[in-house]
Design an enzyme around this catalytic site. Structure first.
Site, PDB file in Angstrom:
ATOM      1  N   GLU A  86       5.944 -14.137   5.731  1.00 43.67           N
ATOM      2  CA  GLU A  86       6.121 -12.982   6.605  1.00 43.67           C
ATOM      3  C   GLU A  86       5.252 -11.809   6.127  1.00 43.67           C
ATOM      4  O   GLU A  86       4.822 -10.985   6.939  1.00 43.67           O
ATOM      5  CB  GLU A  86       7.605 -12.608   6.618  1.00 43.67           C
ATOM      6  CG  GLU A  86       8.040 -11.775   7.783  1.00 43.67           C
ATOM      7  CD  GLU A  86       7.998 -12.462   9.150  1.00 43.67           C
ATOM      8  OE1 GLU A  86       7.809 -13.699   9.217  1.00 43.67           O
ATOM      9  OE2 GLU A  86       8.135 -11.742  10.160  1.00 43.67           O
ATOM     10  N   HIS A 106       0.384 -11.302  14.773  1.00 44.00           N
ATOM     11  CA  HIS A 106       1.432 -11.701  13.822  1.00 44.00           C
ATOM     12  C   HIS A 106       1.361 -13.205  13.513  1.00 44.00           C
ATOM     13  O   HIS A 106       1.253 -13.609  12.357  1.00 44.00           O
ATOM     14  CB  HIS A 106       2.801 -11.336  14.425  1.00 44.00           C
ATOM     15  CG  HIS A 106       3.972 -11.723  13.577  1.00 44.00           C
ATOM     16  ND1 HIS A 106       4.608 -10.839  12.741  1.00 44.00           N
ATOM     17  CD2 HIS A 106       4.631 -12.903  13.432  1.00 44.00           C
ATOM     18  CE1 HIS A 106       5.606 -11.453  12.118  1.00 44.00           C
ATOM     19  NE2 HIS A 106       5.637 -12.717  12.514  1.00 44.00           N
ATOM     20  N   GLU A 107       1.384 -14.013  14.562  1.00 46.69           N
ATOM     21  CA  GLU A 107       1.333 -15.471  14.338  1.00 46.69           C
ATOM     22  C   GLU A 107      -0.013 -15.857  13.728  1.00 46.69           C
ATOM     23  O   GLU A 107      -0.101 -16.790  12.932  1.00 46.69           O
ATOM     24  CB  GLU A 107       1.583 -16.240  15.638  1.00 46.69           C
ATOM     25  CG  GLU A 107       2.910 -15.939  16.336  1.00 46.69           C
ATOM     26  CD  GLU A 107       4.151 -16.087  15.462  1.00 46.69           C
ATOM     27  OE1 GLU A 107       4.109 -16.842  14.481  1.00 46.69           O
ATOM     28  OE2 GLU A 107       5.162 -15.410  15.767  1.00 46.69           O
ATOM     29  N   HIS A 146       0.256 -15.589  10.020  1.00 50.09           N
ATOM     30  CA  HIS A 146       0.867 -16.810   9.459  1.00 50.09           C
ATOM     31  C   HIS A 146      -0.170 -17.931   9.398  1.00 50.09           C
ATOM     32  O   HIS A 146      -0.263 -18.665   8.415  1.00 50.09           O
ATOM     33  CB  HIS A 146       2.016 -17.292  10.355  1.00 50.09           C
ATOM     34  CG  HIS A 146       3.298 -16.517  10.217  1.00 50.09           C
ATOM     35  ND1 HIS A 146       3.953 -16.374   9.026  1.00 50.09           N
ATOM     36  CD2 HIS A 146       4.060 -15.868  11.143  1.00 50.09           C
ATOM     37  CE1 HIS A 146       5.078 -15.657   9.207  1.00 50.09           C
ATOM     38  NE2 HIS A 146       5.155 -15.341  10.493  1.00 50.09           N
TER      39      HIS A 146
END
Lengths: 502, 502
Positions: free
Chosen positions: B296, B266-267, B270
């Protein structure tokens, strides 16, 4: 002068402290793991904040406030802290103000380029590549000296930046005395040769065990991990981010346990100084060690006088034995003690033992002094380096990479800095002499692990003052006499006569 | 307008970027290991630099430059980058300028206090303790809304801070549509129950193996470690220090491998966004993701649509099997796939699966909307929370700590932020739909580890633009239509019908 002046001045100082917190963290981060590709933009951001710091600390208002606050009838009404703050800031302000900003700008670009040229020159063993930069740096430093003015020797004003009040006259006596005792000592030791078989200690020292030991030793010294942390870097340093964020760094050598062990105790000594400063000085520029030399006295004291002492290892040797049983389980304490105190003239200052280390400093001191008195030319440094090394240490580098190019200091323009390293040893020995009178059973305390009596003594005598007092003032107050070479000579002679059975 | 105006404006923007580099690093450091005792002084230093940032970005000159540069006949002469920069900065300037500085100051102190009160209130399950702070925050936010003005619903101006151009009208349609499909899907899944025995995965997952996997997965995605790093924290986040220093953080749960694995992917999503922004935007405020929702969309796309997909694990499952053979050696891929895609209504948003997650967001959206339309009172939030949770998810918290107090957002005044999380899922699904048309053999590419075709597509279509384009503009350009709920519904339905054999 109105109260408003003092208030504005204190507010400005607080702003500068905040900016330095940001700058210190940005530098720490660069040296402990910031991604390589981001370095260039980081350097720009640091440059921006540093200019802002410069602008705020040299602004016209700052000059007016300092002038108003320095008037004798005003100064005497100030608190001790404010008076010291005015003294420290005025000195700094005057220095910066005397240099035309165009020259300062030119100089800053020059040293930033010179540092990377030096890196290449060292890697390629090419002094001529570095020569024009070094010549220019020395030429501008000479201009700085003219702008600043000086008493006695022109090098004095350079020294004073790092060791307030120190002079060539004083150093010549201190170093002359020291040298006359150290050179015969080093010779005597060399004749006796190795006291322990170095192959005993050949081993791959695992990283996690080394890290564990570092934590144990720092904790043992009383380093406060809730107000600090330890990280890995190439060239270890200690940095203060704020009064409750005092960081140490270390470097791990998997082939030699001694590097990180004594490096960490060294940086830990610096950190104890910073963690011991009175909280009354928070938010001022007094919340720092008072000089490079006094700072170094704290790191060298812990590294050598405690960390390389027999009582210390009588208490701690089992930690190392448990961490690396295959190496140390059958090695008697005295052999370990000889291993960590092995003396041998060598080419690289940063790797030198505590006896020969001071001779490395004298080489640099002689060269710097000669450059600024006009006796030596920059182009002659490589040859002069070889001659001085032969004189002082009896070894001569085969190339400039391990000779005149070995340290970054000159590329960064840090002339006048090197003597602090030897001064640290001198201060440390003199403090130790007084400490032994204050705590007569010192060795017994260390032998039973009770080193916090030492830390408390140092805190009370030295640390808490921060920059409130200058080096000479501290030495006089603590030891009752000016700095002398006798205590270091005595300490080294006693210790190494015993180890080498001289 | 002279060229001088543009030049001064660009210089000022550059200064702001440098200040933000310092601020981001100081925050990152606080959250990844800065010593506890130093936090208070660090907060002060951050406060100082943040005020300086505020002062420089709202100064009178800034207003004059923005006014001059925004004149239509000037604006049209600017480069695309400068024009976008003026748009973004003017919007921000106007927002900040409309709030009286006294009110802003009061608000900043309030939220900083409220965050620590919230921490205590959550720990002690004591909503009444937090209530007066939350009431005051909402009251001031309502004043902000009056100062800013709005079109349609008052909540629109709050939304616009995080998702430029988003409105209650649009969200009501999107979320209404989504909810009508998700609620039955969640019910159908609940009836089928667990598809895999969870005790199979009970294990102590060693830290170093988890760290190794994180590095492998980030590398596999194309995260550039020479322009970033990964560290450990409590609540993971991604932060951009500068264009070539884009950091991710993660949290390790020794009992459940999924936490760090999907948290890191997830990170990483980003981070790929930030590492993909055109270098032409360096030194401007355009060198950031365009909105919270689009940001997001990138993290959720990688975490769920790639990271929780079958083709991805057809390629990567052996890495996990090799890291933890005692757990996974005999677990078929499909069981692993079911484990990582287990759906079950639960109380805590941050721990929710990708189906029920959106319903959590709707609860918060409904409450926020009601607060700012005046329908709901702050004091009624705990009861309203329970009712909405029952409606949307069919579960009801037993206390406020796992209910209305679970998230920090409201304590920090971040009203209008929550919808971005669900918008991210909607954007991601719509982008995926287009991506599948652009790369028809997408699954085959993923199955053979060739995810860099995806990263390149995202970079070309989305990342490189930074803040040059607004969310709606990007969606329209990339997918050819405005944002719709249909693609997320289709994606979730297809995926979970297969997994749960519905």
């Amino acid at each position: 002068m109105s109260n408003k002046t003092l208030e504005s001045f204190r507010e400005r100082i607080q702003e500068l402290v905040y900016l330095r917190e940001a700058l210190s963290l940005m530098e720490w981060d660069l040296r402990t793991g910031a991604p390589k590709k981001g370095h260039q933009l980081r350097a720009e951001a640091i440059g921006y904040l540093a200019s802002r710091h410069h602008e705020l600390s040299t602004s016209a208002e700052m000059g007016e406030w300092l002038e108003a606050l320095s008037e004798p009838n005003v100064l005497k009404t100030l608190s001790d802290i404010d008076r010291a703050l005015v003294r420290v800031e005025k000195k700094q302000f005057d220095r910066m103000h005397k240099i035309p900003s165009k020259l300062m700008h030119e100089y800053q670009i020059l040293v930033s380029t010179a540092e990377s040229v030096w890196e290449d020159a060292k890697a390629q063993n090419d002094f001529p590549m570095f020569l024009p930069y070094l010549e220019k740096i020395v030429a501008i430093q000479k201009q700085f000296i003219d702008y600043w003015g000086y008493e006695g020797h022109p090098y004095n004003t350079l020294l004073d930046q790092y060791e307030p009040g120190m002079t060539v006259e004083h150093l010549d006596t201190l170093f002359g005395d020291l040298r006359s005792h150290l050179v015969p000592l080093v010779h005597a030791i060399a004749e006796k040769g190795l006291q322990v078989d170095p192959t005993t200690f050949v081993h791959q020292y695992s990283l996690d065990k080394q890290q564990e030991l570092n934590r144990l030793f720092l904790q043992g010294m009383g380093y406060d991990f809730a107000a600090g942390r330890i990280d890995t870097t190439v060239h270890p340093f200690q940095t203060t981010i704020n009064r409750y964020d005092v960081r140490v760094t270390t470097h791990y050598n998997l082939d030699d346990l001694r590097e990180t062990l004594f490096g960490t105790i060294h940086e830990g000594g610096h950190a104890l100084y910073e963690q011991g400063i009175s909280r009354d000085l928070i938010g001022t520029s007094l919340s720092e060690g008072t000089s490079m030399g006094i700072h170094e006295s704290q790191s060298r004291f812990w590294e050598n006088m405690i960390g390389r002492s027999l009582p210390f290892w009588e208490h701690n040797y089992d930690l190392v034995q448990k961490a690396f049983p295959s190496v140390f389980a059958n090695v008697p304490l005295h052999d370990f003690y000889r291993w960590i105190n092995h003396v041998e003239p060598s080419l690289i200052r940063t790797e030198a033992d505590e006896v020969t280390y001071n001779l490395h400093i004298m080489v640099r001191y002689e060269l710097e002094k000669g450059l600024f008195s006009g006796t030596y030319a920059v182009a002659d440094l490589p040859q002069l380096w070889r001659e001085k090394m032969k004189d002082c240490l009896g070894v001569v580098p085969e190339d400039d990479a391990t000779g005149v190019l070995q340290d970054v200091h000159w590329a960064g323009g840090s002339f006048g800095y090197f003597p602090s390293y030897a001064l640290g040893n001198l201060y440390a020995a003199q403090f130790q002499h007084t400490l032994r009178k204050a705590i007569p059973d010192l060795d017994e305390q260390v032998r039973t692990g009770n080193v916090h009596v030492i830390r408390e003594w140092l805190r009370t005598q030295i640390h808490q003052y921060g920059k409130m007092q200058e080096p000479a003032e501290i030495v006089m107050r603590v030891t009752g006499e000016p700095l002398s070479g006798a205590y270091l000579v005595e300490y080294l002679r006693d210790k190494y006569r015993a180890i080498y059975k001289l």
